[in-house]
Design an enzyme around this catalytic site. Sequence first.
Site: not given
Ligand SMILES: NC(=O)c1ccc[n+]([C@@H]2O[C@H](COP(=O)([O-])OP(=O)(O)OC[C@H]3O[C@@H](n4cnc5c(N)ncnc54)[C@H](OP(=O)(O)O)[C@@H]3O)[C@@H](O)[C@H]2O)c1
Length: 280
Positions: A110, A52
């Site tokens: 990862h 990241y």
């Molecule tokens: N290990 C892996 O392979 C892997 C893969 C993908 C992700 N990850 C980790 O998992 C974390 C979370 O997953 P993600 O970032 O992919 O997606 P997520 O947490 O499912 O969703 C994030 C999105 O949702 C929005 N959001 C958050 N809270 C909200 C709410 N209460 N109401 C409306 N919209 C909301 C955010 O916008 P705003 O920021 O504008 O609020 C952002 O666009 C990542 O950040 C990363 O650390 C790991």
Amino acid sequence: MTNQIPEITLNDGTNIPAIGFGTYKLWGNDGAAAIASAIDHGYRLIDSAYNYENEGTVGAALKRTSVPREELRITSKLPGRYHTYDKAVKTIQESLYRADLDYYDLYLIHWPNPKQDIYMEAWQALIDAKKWGLIRSIGVCNFLPEHLERLEKETGVLPSINQVELHPFFNQAEQRKWHEEHGVVTESWSPLTRASDVFTNDTIKDIADKHSKTASQIILRWHYQHDAVAIPKSASPVRQLENISIFDFVLDDEDIEAIDELSRTDGRMKDQDPAVYEEF
Ligand SMILES: NC(=O)c1ccc[n+]([C@@H]2O[C@H](COP(=O)([O-])OP(=O)(O)OC[C@H]3O[C@@H](n4cnc5c(N)ncnc54)[C@H](OP(=O)(O)O)[C@@H]3O)[C@@H](O)[C@H]2O)c1
């Protein structure tokens, strides 16, 4: 009922909070401000990854808060291109330099990258780095049961955590069952499906109305009641607080079952099946 975050004990005896904070795409000055805000709002488990390019951002955020280091659980992840033993050890050291930390609380592989097939070397490097005190707990992401079984068979050490894609459209029931039977904690990535149409889904909306909560809170509570540690990402302090405020209500069995029924076998967001998909 309070809104205090419950803790979960890992198979190595350490504790983590039952919800954490995702940081994908949070970097630079805005990213550091968002992560510091999340910590100030009560998040103690912070997810990041070498890939990241934001381990430095996490380190900068830690310097902006007054929360003591020992209260925080900082995570990073080893990329697929550094799975050989020597490269994995150097990458862990580099991750520490980038964040200006003495140790990571959690360090995860990862992706398994089964075609490349060097994840056993990476796992041995994590085991050794834990012995050397560079990492407190070791785990993986996106490992299928067959990969986890191989780790245990060849090293005798199972991960403390497996972080997998998990949300209402892909609820990983079988994978969660395997984790539960083997004492591995499930962490949910993209727990909110990156804000897809899950928020406007009628089932979720009806349950949100019933409990006078937001769609996001319903989904994150559903993760919690499935013993899955969700790590929602939000750049917004308001949504950060909303997402962590899920410990003052309970979904009943009917709610949980209705959300479980939204899951589809093809429900992965980007078809990233770890049996074939690789990331470097
Ligand atoms: N290990 C892996 O392979 C892997 C893969 C993908 C992700 N990850 C980790 O998992 C974390 C979370 O997953 P993600 O970032 O992919 O997606 P997520 O947490 O499912 O969703 C994030 C999105 O949702 C929005 N959001 C958050 N809270 C909200 C709410 N209460 N109401 C409306 N919209 C909301 C955010 O916008 P705003 O920021 O504008 O609020 C952002 O666009 C990542 O950040 C990363 O650390 C790991």
